[in-house]
Design a protein around this motif. Sequence first.
Motif, PDB file in Angstrom:
ATOM      1  N   VAL A   1     -22.917 -11.863 -31.936  1.00  0.00           N
ATOM      2  CA  VAL A   1     -23.194 -12.796 -30.838  1.00  0.00           C
ATOM      3  C   VAL A   1     -24.343 -13.715 -31.235  1.00  0.00           C
ATOM      4  O   VAL A   1     -25.446 -13.260 -31.538  1.00  0.00           O
ATOM      5  CB  VAL A   1     -23.554 -12.030 -29.538  1.00  0.00           C
ATOM      6  N   ASP A   2     -24.079 -15.010 -31.226  1.00  0.00           N
ATOM      7  CA  ASP A   2     -25.095 -15.999 -31.595  1.00  0.00           C
ATOM      8  C   ASP A   2     -25.993 -16.325 -30.401  1.00  0.00           C
ATOM      9  O   ASP A   2     -25.509 -16.496 -29.281  1.00  0.00           O
ATOM     10  CB  ASP A   2     -24.440 -17.298 -32.084  1.00  0.00           C
ATOM     11  N   GLY A   3     -27.284 -16.441 -30.663  1.00  0.00           N
ATOM     12  CA  GLY A   3     -28.211 -16.905 -29.633  1.00  0.00           C
ATOM     13  C   GLY A   3     -28.826 -15.774 -28.830  1.00  0.00           C
ATOM     14  O   GLY A   3     -28.130 -14.865 -28.375  1.00  0.00           O
ATOM     15  N   HIS A   4     -30.141 -15.855 -28.672  1.00  0.00           N
ATOM     16  CA  HIS A   4     -30.875 -14.818 -27.944  1.00  0.00           C
ATOM     17  C   HIS A   4     -30.398 -14.700 -26.494  1.00  0.00           C
ATOM     18  O   HIS A   4     -30.224 -13.587 -25.977  1.00  0.00           O
ATOM     19  CB  HIS A   4     -32.376 -15.141 -27.975  1.00  0.00           C
ATOM     20  N   ARG A   5     -30.180 -15.816 -25.846  1.00  0.00           N
ATOM     21  CA  ARG A   5     -29.792 -15.787 -24.426  1.00  0.00           C
ATOM     22  C   ARG A   5     -28.444 -15.092 -24.229  1.00  0.00           C
ATOM     23  O   ARG A   5     -28.265 -14.303 -23.300  1.00  0.00           O
ATOM     24  CB  ARG A   5     -29.739 -17.199 -23.860  1.00  0.00           C
ATOM     25  N   LYS A   6     -27.505 -15.388 -25.111  1.00  0.00           N
ATOM     26  CA  LYS A   6     -26.176 -14.770 -24.997  1.00  0.00           C
ATOM     27  C   LYS A   6     -26.264 -13.265 -25.239  1.00  0.00           C
ATOM     28  O   LYS A   6     -25.612 -12.479 -24.538  1.00  0.00           O
ATOM     29  CB  LYS A   6     -25.208 -15.414 -25.987  1.00  0.00           C
ATOM     30  N   ARG A   7     -27.061 -12.897 -26.229  1.00  0.00           N
ATOM     31  CA  ARG A   7     -27.210 -11.465 -26.497  1.00  0.00           C
ATOM     32  C   ARG A   7     -27.891 -10.752 -25.331  1.00  0.00           C
ATOM     33  O   ARG A   7     -27.480  -9.654 -24.934  1.00  0.00           O
ATOM     34  CB  ARG A   7     -28.010 -11.251 -27.792  1.00  0.00           C
TER      35      ARG A   7
ATOM     36  N   ARG B   1     -27.464  -7.085 -20.670  1.00  0.00           N
ATOM     37  CA  ARG B   1     -27.568  -6.852 -19.222  1.00  0.00           C
ATOM     38  C   ARG B   1     -26.224  -6.410 -18.654  1.00  0.00           C
ATOM     39  O   ARG B   1     -26.160  -5.520 -17.793  1.00  0.00           O
ATOM     40  CB  ARG B   1     -28.055  -8.123 -18.510  1.00  0.00           C
ATOM     41  N   GLN B   2     -25.151  -7.022 -19.122  1.00  0.00           N
ATOM     42  CA  GLN B   2     -23.817  -6.632 -18.660  1.00  0.00           C
ATOM     43  C   GLN B   2     -23.498  -5.193 -19.042  1.00  0.00           C
ATOM     44  O   GLN B   2     -22.959  -4.416 -18.239  1.00  0.00           O
ATOM     45  CB  GLN B   2     -22.763  -7.570 -19.259  1.00  0.00           C
ATOM     46  N   ILE B   3     -23.841  -4.852 -20.284  1.00  0.00           N
ATOM     47  CA  ILE B   3     -23.569  -3.491 -20.759  1.00  0.00           C
ATOM     48  C   ILE B   3     -24.344  -2.460 -19.937  1.00  0.00           C
ATOM     49  O   ILE B   3     -23.788  -1.451 -19.483  1.00  0.00           O
ATOM     50  CB  ILE B   3     -23.928  -3.374 -22.257  1.00  0.00           C
ATOM     51  N   LEU B   4     -25.625  -2.718 -19.720  1.00  0.00           N
ATOM     52  CA  LEU B   4     -26.436  -1.783 -18.953  1.00  0.00           C
ATOM     53  C   LEU B   4     -26.036  -1.766 -17.483  1.00  0.00           C
ATOM     54  O   LEU B   4     -26.123  -0.734 -16.815  1.00  0.00           O
ATOM     55  CB  LEU B   4     -27.921  -2.142 -19.098  1.00  0.00           C
ATOM     56  N   GLY B   5     -25.580  -2.922 -16.993  1.00  0.00           N
ATOM     57  CA  GLY B   5     -25.127  -3.001 -15.606  1.00  0.00           C
ATOM     58  C   GLY B   5     -23.797  -2.311 -15.367  1.00  0.00           C
ATOM     59  O   GLY B   5     -23.404  -2.093 -14.217  1.00  0.00           O
ATOM     60  N   ALA B   6     -23.095  -1.968 -16.438  1.00  0.00           N
ATOM     61  CA  ALA B   6     -21.789  -1.305 -16.316  1.00  0.00           C
ATOM     62  C   ALA B   6     -21.924   0.212 -16.259  1.00  0.00           C
ATOM     63  O   ALA B   6     -20.955   0.940 -16.482  1.00  0.00           O
ATOM     64  CB  ALA B   6     -20.904  -1.704 -17.493  1.00  0.00           C
ATOM     65  N   ASP B   7     -23.108   0.697 -15.981  1.00  0.00           N
ATOM     66  CA  ASP B   7     -23.382   2.132 -15.843  1.00  0.00           C
ATOM     67  C   ASP B   7     -23.045   2.906 -17.109  1.00  0.00           C
ATOM     68  O   ASP B   7     -22.365   3.937 -17.080  1.00  0.00           O
ATOM     69  CB  ASP B   7     -22.617   2.718 -14.643  1.00  0.00           C
ATOM     70  N   ILE B   8     -23.530   2.385 -18.233  1.00  0.00           N
ATOM     71  CA  ILE B   8     -23.362   3.096 -19.498  1.00  0.00           C
ATOM     72  C   ILE B   8     -24.065   4.448 -19.450  1.00  0.00           C
ATOM     73  O   ILE B   8     -23.592   5.430 -20.018  1.00  0.00           O
ATOM     74  CB  ILE B   8     -23.900   2.243 -20.668  1.00  0.00           C
ATOM     75  N   LEU B   9     -25.208   4.495 -18.760  1.00  0.00           N
ATOM     76  CA  LEU B   9     -25.928   5.764 -18.640  1.00  0.00           C
ATOM     77  C   LEU B   9     -25.068   6.800 -17.915  1.00  0.00           C
ATOM     78  O   LEU B   9     -24.987   7.965 -18.331  1.00  0.00           O
ATOM     79  CB  LEU B   9     -27.243   5.556 -17.897  1.00  0.00           C
ATOM     80  N   GLY B  10     -24.399   6.364 -16.841  1.00  0.00           N
ATOM     81  CA  GLY B  10     -23.519   7.273 -16.116  1.00  0.00           C
ATOM     82  C   GLY B  10     -22.368   7.754 -16.990  1.00  0.00           C
ATOM     83  O   GLY B  10     -21.973   8.932 -16.953  1.00  0.00           O
ATOM     84  N   LEU B  11     -21.827   6.853 -17.791  1.00  0.00           N
ATOM     85  CA  LEU B  11     -20.741   7.211 -18.709  1.00  0.00           C
ATOM     86  C   LEU B  11     -21.242   8.221 -19.736  1.00  0.00           C
ATOM     87  O   LEU B  11     -20.527   9.186 -20.072  1.00  0.00           O
ATOM     88  CB  LEU B  11     -20.220   5.951 -19.401  1.00  0.00           C
TER      89      LEU B  11
ATOM     90  N   ALA C   1     -17.737   2.479 -25.726  1.00  0.00           N
ATOM     91  CA  ALA C   1     -17.695   1.447 -24.699  1.00  0.00           C
ATOM     92  C   ALA C   1     -18.614   0.281 -25.052  1.00  0.00           C
ATOM     93  O   ALA C   1     -18.271  -0.888 -24.838  1.00  0.00           O
ATOM     94  CB  ALA C   1     -18.092   2.049 -23.352  1.00  0.00           C
ATOM     95  N   ILE C   2     -19.770   0.582 -25.600  1.00  0.00           N
ATOM     96  CA  ILE C   2     -20.703  -0.473 -26.016  1.00  0.00           C
ATOM     97  C   ILE C   2     -20.100  -1.293 -27.152  1.00  0.00           C
ATOM     98  O   ILE C   2     -20.128  -2.528 -27.135  1.00  0.00           O
ATOM     99  CB  ILE C   2     -22.049   0.134 -26.448  1.00  0.00           C
ATOM    100  N   ALA C   3     -19.537  -0.600 -28.143  1.00  0.00           N
ATOM    101  CA  ALA C   3     -18.930  -1.288 -29.283  1.00  0.00           C
ATOM    102  C   ALA C   3     -17.784  -2.189 -28.828  1.00  0.00           C
ATOM    103  O   ALA C   3     -17.623  -3.319 -29.323  1.00  0.00           O
ATOM    104  CB  ALA C   3     -18.425  -0.265 -30.298  1.00  0.00           C
ATOM    105  N   GLN C   4     -17.018  -1.725 -27.862  1.00  0.00           N
ATOM    106  CA  GLN C   4     -15.891  -2.516 -27.351  1.00  0.00           C
ATOM    107  C   GLN C   4     -16.378  -3.787 -26.666  1.00  0.00           C
ATOM    108  O   GLN C   4     -15.805  -4.866 -26.868  1.00  0.00           O
ATOM    109  CB  GLN C   4     -15.070  -1.678 -26.380  1.00  0.00           C
ATOM    110  N   ARG C   5     -17.429  -3.678 -25.893  1.00  0.00           N
ATOM    111  CA  ARG C   5     -17.987  -4.856 -25.218  1.00  0.00           C
ATOM    112  C   ARG C   5     -18.464  -5.896 -26.237  1.00  0.00           C
ATOM    113  O   ARG C   5     -18.256  -7.094 -26.061  1.00  0.00           O
ATOM    114  CB  ARG C   5     -19.168  -4.439 -24.338  1.00  0.00           C
ATOM    115  N   ILE C   6     -19.109  -5.420 -27.277  1.00  0.00           N
ATOM    116  CA  ILE C   6     -19.607  -6.333 -28.306  1.00  0.00           C
ATOM    117  C   ILE C   6     -18.449  -7.005 -29.036  1.00  0.00           C
ATOM    118  O   ILE C   6     -18.474  -8.212 -29.297  1.00  0.00           O
ATOM    119  CB  ILE C   6     -20.512  -5.588 -29.299  1.00  0.00           C
TER     120      ILE C   6
ATOM    121  N   ALA D   1     -27.873 -11.615 -22.232  1.00  0.00           N
ATOM    122  CA  ALA D   1     -26.931 -11.552 -21.110  1.00  0.00           C
ATOM    123  C   ALA D   1     -25.921 -10.426 -21.312  1.00  0.00           C
ATOM    124  O   ALA D   1     -25.575  -9.700 -20.372  1.00  0.00           O
ATOM    125  CB  ALA D   1     -26.210 -12.887 -20.954  1.00  0.00           C
ATOM    126  N   LEU D   2     -25.469 -10.262 -22.549  1.00  0.00           N
ATOM    127  CA  LEU D   2     -24.491  -9.206 -22.833  1.00  0.00           C
ATOM    128  C   LEU D   2     -25.122  -7.828 -22.696  1.00  0.00           C
ATOM    129  O   LEU D   2     -24.488  -6.910 -22.162  1.00  0.00           O
ATOM    130  CB  LEU D   2     -23.905  -9.385 -24.236  1.00  0.00           C
TER     131      LEU D   2
END
Length: 230
Positions: free
Chosen positions: A182-188, A193-203, A215-220, A190-191
Motif C-alpha cells: 500500500v502506497d502512502g502513509h495516509r492509505k496505510r 484502522r479498518q483492520i483494527l475496527g473489524a474486531d481482529i482482537l475478537g477474532l 484475516a489481516i493478510a487478506q485485507r492487505i 486508514a487500512l
Amino acid sequence: MRRGRKIPPQLFKTMKFYPLFMSLEGQKCLVVGAGSVAERKVRTLMACGAVVTVIGENPTRGIRDLEAKGLTLRPRKFRRSDMGRYALVIGATDDREANKGVSRECRRRNLPVNIADDPELSTFILPAIYTRGDLTIAVSTAGKSPAAARAIKEDLGKNYGHDYAELIDILGSHRGKMMEAVDGHRKRAALWRQILGADILGLLRRKGRKTAAGAIAQRIEQAAGKGTEK
C-alpha cells in the motif's frame, strides 16, 4: 505546501515533560545508589539492553547478583570524578544532599538525570509502566503523584492482557507487507484502522492466531489488488 496541524497554545502551558521512548541498547547508564529502589531501576535499564554502572554503598544482594550479567558495581560513595559520558543518570540514594550533588554534576555536563521521587532535581522523570510483550503503557502525573500513576497503570493492566501483546506481534509481522503493498502513509493508516475496527482482537480470542493473521493478510492483499486495478 500542506501545513501541519496547528497545536493548541494551551498545550504548551500544560505539558511540563516531553513523553519519550528512548533506545538504550548498548548505551552506558549510571545509577547512583545501591538499595532496593536503585535495584528496580537497574533491572529495567538492563532489560532495555543498557550497559549499567552502579555506584553505592551496601548494595543489595540482587545488585551483586547482577554483576554476573554484566553490571559494573562500585560499592562506595559517589565522587564527582565518577561522572562521565553516560546516556542518562539515575540518582537513587536515601540522602537528598548526595542526590543534589548527582543532579548538579549532571546539569553541569548536560546529562539527562532522574532523581528518584524528586522531580525538582530531575531533568526527566520515569513513568509508571505496564508491559506485555511489545506493548508498553506509560502513565505519568508529572511527578505530582506517583501513587496515582501506579493506580492508573494497574487499572489499565486489567483491560490490556496477553492477547493484546499477541495482537501487536501479529500486526508487527505484517507491517513490512503493508509497506510494500500500500502506497502512502495516509492509505496505510486508514487500512490499519479498518483492520483494527473489524474486531481482529475478537477474532484472535475466538479462533486463534492463525485465523487472525490470515484475516489481516487478506485485507492487505485486497487493498493491494485495488491499488493495481486500472
